[in-house]
Write a protein that holds these residues in place. Structure first.
Motif, short mmCIF file in Angstrom:
data_model
loop_
_atom_site.label_atom_id
_atom_site.label_comp_id
_atom_site.label_asym_id
_atom_site.label_seq_id
_atom_site.Cartn_x
_atom_site.Cartn_y
_atom_site.Cartn_z
N SER A 32 5.39 -10.21 -16.40
CA SER A 32 5.82 -8.98 -15.74
C SER A 32 4.92 -7.81 -16.13
O SER A 32 4.64 -6.92 -15.31
CB SER A 32 7.27 -8.67 -16.11
OG SER A 32 7.42 -8.59 -17.52
N PHE A 35 1.77 -8.09 -14.09
CA PHE A 35 1.98 -7.69 -12.70
C PHE A 35 2.04 -6.16 -12.57
O PHE A 35 1.51 -5.60 -11.61
CB PHE A 35 3.28 -8.31 -12.17
CG PHE A 35 3.52 -8.05 -10.71
CD1 PHE A 35 2.74 -8.67 -9.75
CD2 PHE A 35 4.50 -7.16 -10.30
CE1 PHE A 35 2.94 -8.43 -8.40
CE2 PHE A 35 4.71 -6.91 -8.96
CZ PHE A 35 3.93 -7.55 -8.00
N CYS A 36 2.65 -5.49 -13.55
CA CYS A 36 2.68 -4.02 -13.54
C CYS A 36 1.27 -3.45 -13.64
O CYS A 36 0.93 -2.46 -12.98
CB CYS A 36 3.54 -3.50 -14.68
SG CYS A 36 5.31 -3.80 -14.48
N GLU A 37 0.45 -4.10 -14.46
CA GLU A 37 -0.94 -3.65 -14.58
C GLU A 37 -1.70 -3.87 -13.28
O GLU A 37 -2.53 -3.04 -12.88
CB GLU A 37 -1.62 -4.40 -15.72
CG GLU A 37 -3.00 -3.86 -16.04
CD GLU A 37 -3.59 -4.47 -17.30
OE1 GLU A 37 -4.76 -4.17 -17.60
OE2 GLU A 37 -2.89 -5.25 -17.96
N LEU A 38 -1.42 -4.98 -12.60
CA LEU A 38 -2.04 -5.24 -11.30
C LEU A 38 -1.65 -4.16 -10.29
O LEU A 38 -2.48 -3.69 -9.51
CB LEU A 38 -1.62 -6.62 -10.80
CG LEU A 38 -2.17 -7.05 -9.43
CD1 LEU A 38 -3.69 -7.15 -9.47
CD2 LEU A 38 -1.56 -8.38 -9.00
N GLN A 39 -0.39 -3.75 -10.32
CA GLN A 39 0.06 -2.69 -9.42
C GLN A 39 -0.64 -1.37 -9.73
O GLN A 39 -1.02 -0.63 -8.81
CB GLN A 39 1.58 -2.52 -9.55
CG GLN A 39 2.39 -3.64 -8.92
CD GLN A 39 3.88 -3.42 -9.07
OE1 GLN A 39 4.38 -3.19 -10.17
NE2 GLN A 39 4.60 -3.47 -7.96
N ASP A 40 -0.82 -1.06 -11.02
CA ASP A 40 -1.51 0.16 -11.41
C ASP A 40 -2.96 0.16 -10.92
O ASP A 40 -3.48 1.17 -10.45
CB ASP A 40 -1.48 0.34 -12.93
CG ASP A 40 -0.10 0.71 -13.45
OD1 ASP A 40 0.70 1.20 -12.64
OD2 ASP A 40 0.16 0.50 -14.65
N ALA A 42 -4.11 -1.50 -8.35
CA ALA A 42 -4.09 -1.35 -6.89
C ALA A 42 -3.89 0.11 -6.50
O ALA A 42 -4.56 0.62 -5.59
CB ALA A 42 -2.98 -2.22 -6.30
N ALA A 43 -2.99 0.80 -7.21
CA ALA A 43 -2.77 2.22 -6.94
C ALA A 43 -4.02 3.04 -7.25
O ALA A 43 -4.37 3.97 -6.51
CB ALA A 43 -1.58 2.73 -7.76
#
Length: 619
Positions: A32, A35-40, A42-43
Motif C-alpha cells: 500500500s 502504491f501511494c508513492e506511485l500515485q504521488d 503520477a500527480a
C-alpha cells in the motif's frame, strides 16, 4: 468479478489490479505504501505536464530522480548480522527483509506523525553489480535505506507534539508505551491536559529535531546501536560554524539594532529633506550571509572597551543600508554635483545621530558608517535622478555603465525579492550559505558573486519539479550542484521569476536579449558574454551580476567542479561512510595546479575563526 471475490482479493492483498479475466492480481507484489508513492509520482508528472515547458518532457524523462535528490532526509541502517531480521521467519509469503522494511516504516510513521509527507524504506540485500560467483558472503552488507519527504517546515520545526487526551486511558497508555520516558503529561494554554513529547532545540538547530526523533524511535524499538543508525542531516553544518555555534544565532540582535537605527533615522529633522525610507542591502539581513557579523566590542556607543579575545576579528564588517530622501526639485542636474550633495547629507545625518543619541559616526564622500549595538551600519543614499544608464565612450564603442544610483536600486530590488523568498522558505537561507561556502572554498567567489548564487538557489525553490521544494540543507545543496553541472548554459537562459508575475511578453524580451548576447559571440565561442545568463524581473538582460564573469573558461571549470562535488555528495549519502574527512572533501580544493601556495598565519587574519581548514605552519 463478483462482490465476494472482490472482498477475498481485498483481504489477501493490500493493492488489487486485475486483468479482464479477473484471475490474476497484477499488483500482488505491491504494498500500500508503494502504491501511494506511485500515485504521488503520477500527480507530480501531471504537474510537470501542466506547468513546465514542452509538456514537461525534460522533467519527466530526462531528469535523474534518485534517493539523495528526491528525499529531504536519508537514513542508513546497518543490519549486517542482525538476528532480528531473520527471526521474523522465512516460511511466509513475504520475505523476512520485506517484513523488516514494513516494521521500520510503521515505527517511523508513528513517530514522525504529520511531519513526514512520505516515507520510503527499501533494502537491497546485495549490490546491484553483485555476481553469484563471488559467493554469498556479500549478502546483508548493503544498508537499509530510508527516505523521508517533509510535509512542511512549520511541522518539521515544531518543538511539542501533542498526543491523546489524558481522559482517553487506552490511547494514552499506548502513547506512553511507544515513547517511554519521553512522554509527559502537560497542561496547555487552552486548558487541555494531554500526553506530549517535547524536543528542546535552539532556533539555529531546529533542523535537527527530526534527527532526534528518528534516533530515539529506532534505538528504543529496534535492537540497534547508535553507530548503526546514520542520518544524513547535519554533515554539512561544520562549514557554517563559527567556533562552536552558527553566527545566524546573532541575527535577532542584528535586526533589533537595525530597527532602532531605522526609527532614529526617520526622527531626524535638522536636515533639509527628511528620510523617507530605510532598506537593508547586506545579505546578513536576509539570512543568506555565510557569516553574519557577531557584535564587535569596538562598535558600541560606549567608548569603554574590555579586553579583546585573542580570536576577536580585527576588522568590523560593515553592513550596507540604503536610504532615500523626500522628493525635491532643487537637486542639481550634474552627476558629480548630485554625488557631492549626497555627501553633504550623509555628513549632516552622521552629525545629527551623534549629537542627539551619542552614536559614533564616521562619514566620507561615499557613505557614512554608524556604530551601534556592536554593529557597523554603512549608509548610502539613493537618488531617483541617477537611475538612468550612463554612457561612456571607450574608443569607437559606446559602453553602458551603471551609475551609483542604478546599482543601489538593483541591489535594493534584489534584497527585497530574496528577503521575501526567505520568508516563504526558511531552508532557503541555509542552502544559500552552504552554496556560497562551497564556491568560496573552490576559489570561485571572485567570478560568481553572492547575488548570482542566491538566484541559482532561488530557481531550485521556485521551479522544483519534478521534485518537491527542498526542505533540508543537504538535498538543497545537492540540487544546486546538479543545476550548475547539468543546465544547458550555452543555449538556455535561466529565468528566475521570484514573484511569479512574468507574462508571455516578458519571456519574449528575455529570449530576445539572450539570443542577442549569443549572436554577438558567434564568431568567438570562447568569449560568450554573459556565459551564465540569469534573467530576473529587475534585470532581463543579465547585466547586473554575470555580465563579465564567469566567462566561458571560468564557467566550464565551475561546471566541472560542481559535477565532481555532486557525484561525491551522492556517494556519501548512499554509501556506508561515516568519516567526517570524506565530507570535508566537498570543500577542499586541489592546489596542485598552482605554481605557488602562500600560507598565512591564522592569528594575522581579520576573521581567523572563519577558516575551514587552518594550515599548520612550522615556525
Amino acid at each position: 468479478m463478483g462482490l465476494q471475490e472482490k472482498l477475498q482479493y481485498k483481504e489477501a492483498f493490500p493493492v488489487v489490479i486485475c486483468d479482464p479475466s479477473a484471475q490474476v492480481n497484477l499488483a500482488f507484489r505491491m504494498t500500500s505504501v508503494g502504491f501511494c508513492e506511485l500515485q504521488d509520482e503520477a500527480a507530480s508528472t501531471l504537474q510537470c505536464m501542466d506547468k513546465c515547458g514542452d509538456g514537461g518532457f525534460e522533467e519527466t524523462f530526462l531528469t535523474k530522480i534518485d534517493f539523495p535528490a528526491k528525499y529531504d532526509y536519508c537514513v542508513r541502517l546497518n543490519l549486517r548480522g542482525h538476528t532480528e531480521v531473520h527471526a521474523l521467519g522465512f516460511c511466509l509469503d513475504d520475505e523476512c527483509w520485506r517484513l523488516y522494511e514494513q516494521k521500520v516504516h510503521s515505527l517511523l510513521n508513528q513517530g514522525l506523525v504529520d511531519r513526514a509527507k512520505s516515507i520510503r524504506v527499501t533494502w537491497r540485500n546485495s549490490p546491484s553489480e553483485w555476481n553469484i560467483e563471488n559467493g554469498l558472503a556479500v549478502l546483508d552488507r548493503e544498508p537499509l535505506l530510508v527516505g523521508i519527504s517533509v510535509s512542511s517546515l512549520e511541522k518539521l520545526f515544531r518543538i511539542v507534539d501533542i498526543g491523546p487526551n489524558a481522559e482517553n486511558k487506552e490511547e494514552a497508555l499506548r502513547f506512553r508505551k511507544f515513547w517511554g520516558e519521553k512522554a509527559e503529561l502537560r497542561r496547555f494554554k487552552d486548558g487541555t491536559i494531554a500526553e506530549s513529547t517535547v524536543w528542546e532545540s535552539e532556533q539555529w538547530t531546529r533542523h535537527l529535531i527530526l534527527k532526534g526523533i528518528i534516533e530515539y524511535v529506532l534505538l528504543r524499538h529496534l535492537s540497534l546501536s547508535k553507530e548503526n543508525v546514520v542520518q544524513i542531516v547535519d554533515q554539512l553544518d561544520f562549514s557554517l560554524l563559527h567556533g562552536a555555534k552558527d553566527l545566524v544565532s546573532f541575527s535577532a540582535s542584528l535586526l533589533e539594532a537595525f530597527e532602532v537605527l531605522s526609527k532614529r533615522l526617520h526622527l531626524i529633522e535638522d536636515i533639509p529633506l527628511k528620510i523617507s525610507s530605510v532598506q537593508p542591502l547586506d545579505s546578513a539581513f536576509r539570512f543568506t550571509s555565510v557569516f553574519p557579523p557577531e557584535p564587535h566590542p569596538l562598535a558600541n556607543e560606549r567608548h569603554t572597551v574590555s579586553r579583546l579575545h585573542k580570536l576577536t576579528p580585527s576588522c568590523i564588517q560593515p553592513l550596507e543600508v540604503m536610504i532615500q530622501l523626500e522628493g525635491s526639485g532643487n537637486w542639481p542636474m550634474d552627476h558629480v554635483a548630485i554625488e557631492k550633495t549626497k555627501s553633504a547629507f550623509l555628513i549632516k545625518i552622521g552629525e545629527s545621530l551623534q549629537n542627539r543619541w551619542g552614536m559614533t559616526c564616521s562619514a566620507t564622500e561615499d557613505d557614512a558608517d554608524i556604530f551601534m549595538s556592536g554593529y557597523a551600519f554603512r549608509l548610502k543614499i539613493l537618488h531617483e535622478r541617477g537611475l538612468s544608464l550612463v554612457k561612456s565612450e571607450n574608443g569607437n564603442k559606446a559602453k553602458r555603465v551603471y551609475s551609483t544610483d542604478k546599482i543601489l536600486f538593483i541591489r535594493g530590488q534584489h534584497a527585497s525579492m530574496i528577503n521575501g523568498l526567505q520568508g516563504r522558505y526558511p531552508v532557503f537561507g541555509p542552502v544559500v550559505r552552504v552554496a556560497k561556502r562551497w564556491a568560496a572554498s573552490h576559489l570561485f567567489s571572485a567570478c560568481l558573486v553572492e547575488e548570482a548564487v542566491e538566484l541559482l538557489v532561488a530557481y531550485l525553490f521556485l521551479k522544483p519539479l519534478p521534485f518537491n521544494v527542498p526542505c533540508s540543507r543537504v538535498t538543497g545543496f545537492l540540487r544546486f550542484l546538479r543545476l550548475l553541472a547539468e543546465y544547458d548554459w550555452t543555449f538556455s537562459a535561466l529565468v528566475v521569476d521570484i514573484n511569479n508575475d512574468f507574462g508571455p511578453e516578458d519571456f519574449k524580451v528575455i529570449n530576445d536579449n539572450f539570443m542577442s548576447s549569443r549572436k554577438a559571440s558567434e564568431e568567438n565561442v570562447q568569449n560568450v558574454n554573459p556565459a551564465l545568463f540569469l534573467a530576473t524581473a529587475y534585470d532581463k538582460a543579465s547585466e547586473a551580476w554575470t555580465t563579465c564573469s564567469p566567462n566561458f573558461t571560468e564557467l566550464k571549470r565551475l561546471v566541472a567542479y560542481a559535477r565532481s562535488s555532486a557525484n561525491l555528495l551522492t556517494k556519501l549519502i548512499l554509501e556506508d561512510q561515516t568519516d567526517s574527512c570524506r565530507w570535508e572533501c566537498l570543500f577542499r580544493t586541489p592546489l596542485n595546479n598552482y605554481d605557488a601556495v602562500v600560507l598565512l598565519h591564522r592569528d594575522r587574519l581579520p576573521y581567523p575563526r572563519r577558516l575551514l581548514f587552518p594550515s599548520e605552519v612550522n615556525r
